[in-house]
Design an enzyme around this catalytic site. Structure first.
Site, PDB file in Angstrom:
ATOM      1  N   GLU A 112      71.883  17.531  32.103  1.00  0.00           N
ATOM      2  CA  GLU A 112      72.649  17.496  30.870  1.00  0.00           C
ATOM      3  C   GLU A 112      73.341  16.135  30.763  1.00  0.00           C
ATOM      4  OE1 GLU A 112      75.352  20.776  30.826  1.00  0.00           O
ATOM      5  OE2 GLU A 112      73.751  22.291  30.854  1.00  0.00           O
TER       6      GLU A 112
ATOM      7  N   THR B 268      60.949  15.610  30.254  1.00  0.00           N
ATOM      8  CA  THR B 268      59.605  15.055  30.146  1.00  0.00           C
ATOM      9  C   THR B 268      58.727  16.088  29.452  1.00  0.00           C
ATOM     10  OG1 THR B 268      59.891  13.766  32.166  1.00  0.00           O
ATOM     11  CG2 THR B 268      57.642  14.115  31.414  1.00  0.00           C
TER      12      THR B 268
ATOM     13  N   HIS C 202      51.852 -12.797  41.833  1.00  0.00           N
ATOM     14  CA  HIS C 202      51.350 -13.245  40.526  1.00  0.00           C
ATOM     15  C   HIS C 202      52.112 -14.452  39.985  1.00  0.00           C
ATOM     16  CE1 HIS C 202      49.201  -9.390  40.397  1.00  0.00           C
ATOM     17  NE2 HIS C 202      48.555  -9.828  39.321  1.00  0.00           N
TER      18      HIS C 202
ATOM     19  N   GLY D  72      54.446 -16.758  37.871  1.00  0.00           N
ATOM     20  CA  GLY D  72      54.860 -16.704  36.473  1.00  0.00           C
ATOM     21  C   GLY D  72      54.015 -15.766  35.642  1.00  0.00           C
TER      22      GLY D  72
ATOM     23  N   GLU E 169      63.682  13.292  39.942  1.00  0.00           N
ATOM     24  CA  GLU E 169      63.778  14.397  40.918  1.00  0.00           C
ATOM     25  C   GLU E 169      64.824  14.130  42.000  1.00  0.00           C
ATOM     26  OE1 GLU E 169      62.365  16.708  39.769  1.00  0.00           O
ATOM     27  OE2 GLU E 169      60.458  16.180  38.885  1.00  0.00           O
TER      28      GLU E 169
END
Length: 401
Positions: free
Chosen positions: A131, A162, A354, A356, A379
């Site tokens: 809530e 969900t 990776h 930039g 959860e």
């Protein structure tokens, strides 16, 4: 080269199911996931494909039209699906928590009424504990059910559902003081109600409103919503198990399944991040050679792969413990905690590899970088898992005398 995160001791049927799911992920999910995610578009075609594969009935017993598979099989399928796109695994997870709770705690009439249609994917499940302002303190729930003849009247506001919009059945936990003496412990005065509704947003049945999707940093595509009850009338035969006051225990049983699922999702996202990182490291050249040939990158890849393996092993152990019928809150808490933390770290290392380009929306790792944080809180946060783990360890290692 052997793939990471292999699972020993699987049956031929389990291997066939996983092979089918993996093929579906590679062909139907990975090529479209990033585009759908950037548009925050519900993956209807993917969901229809999962329905055709029978995955909505994976853990539902055969007598109700399901496949009757184990939590381990389910968790391994979730791992594969999350490797393709974590949001799709969320659509499956909430459905199965409700189906599991029905299977374990529902009356025979409730099982007969809901499970066959859930197995077929015609009814989609969602569940609701949280809530606004509640966080992880479930005992502070203020939503309430009051008995009125042969019905209950529910009022209150729930948060973080969900499948809140696309579902047609929601398991809702509320306070129900009827039949309980004053001063009863909060967790003993809670009840789970099975609330049927129309899919969509707005007023989806008299007294029940789904306001709309919550705009999120990641975990897009799947709808996450609020749920507002204002004079919602539910017949008494839709109390899960037919008896009030058991809702907290029913939900916690379902959440144990959910924690194994979140661990599986963490494993799947971490696997995909490793795949992207090791692939890019062999393609990107610096100082005259692929960056994979630099020792610093090899160290990163070694650490990433080890974390993927460790998280997978703990997730499998937690699933097998639950399948054996034993209590698994310790193992599920450990698996969820480790897998979500390692997932975050593996994704960040792949992002660093990776350079930039990892910051560009053209590269898949950018999506994973925004998705991984959800696993840190879904959860139960890491702090909640540590509380569960610590208490259980003290039970097991209590000093004698």
């Amino acid at each position: 080269m052997a793939r990471l995160a292999q699972t020993a001791g699987l049956t031929d049927i389990q291997q066939e199911i996983l092979s089918t799911v993996r093929d579906f992920v590679d062909k139907e999910i990975i090529p479209v996931a990033t585009g759908l995610e950037h548009r925050d578009e519900y993956p209807q075609q993917i969901v229809d494909g999962l329905k055709e594969l029978g995955l909505f009935g994976l853990m539902i017993p055969e007598e109700y039209g399901g496949l009757g598979e184990s939590l381990l099989t389910y968790a391994l399928c979730v791992e594969e699906i999350a490797r393709g796109w974590m949001s799709v695994s969320g659509i499956i997870n909430t459905h199965f928590i409700v189906a599991y709770m029905l299977k374990q705690h529902g009356t025979q009439e409730q099982k007969d009424h809901f499970l066959p249609r859930m197995a077929a994917g015609d009814i989609r499940g969602a569940f609701s504990m949280s809530e606004p302002g509640l966080g992880s303190d479930v005992s502070a729930i203020t939503s309430k059910a009051v008995k009125d003849g042969e019905e209950y009247v529910l009022n209150g506001q729930k948060m973080w559902l969900t499948n809140g919009g696309t579902s047609s059945l929601v398991a809702v936990l509320v306070r129900s003081d009827e039949g309980h003496a004053e001063g009863t412990a909060p967790h003993k005065s809670m009840t789970t109600f099975l609330v049927e509704k129309e899919p969509g947003f707005g007023e989806v049945r008299p007294g029940l409103t789904i306001p709309g999707k919550i705009d999120k940093m990641g975990y897009k595509g799947v709808d996450t919503t609020e749920l507002i009850m204002d004079g919602l009338r539910i017949p008494a035969n839709r109390v899960l198990g037919g008896v009030t006051g058991r809702g907290f225990y029913q939900m916690m049983d379902g959440v144990e399944v959910g924690r194994v699922n979140v661990a599986a999702r963490g494993c799947g996202v971490a696997q995909r991040a490793f795949e992207l990182g090791v692939e890019y490291a062999q393609q990107r050249h610096t100082f005259g050679k692929p960056i994979a040939q630099h020792q610093a990158i090899q160290f990163k890849l070694a650490e990433m792969a080890t974390k993927v393996e460790a998280a997978h092993a703990m997730m499998v152990n937690a699933a097998r413990k639950k399948d054996s019928g034993e209590r698994n809150d310790l193992e599920a808490g450990m698996a969820k905690y480790l897998a979500s933390e390692y997932c975050k770290e593996v994704v960040e290392d792949a992002f660093r590899i990776h350079g930039g380009y990892g910051f560009s929306k053209e590269y898949e790792i950018e999506r994973l970088y925004r998705e991984a944080p959800m696993l840190l809180i879904g959860e139960g946060t890491a702090e909640i898992q540590k509380m569960i783990i610590g208490r259980r360890l003290l039970e097991e290692y209590r000093l004698q005398g």
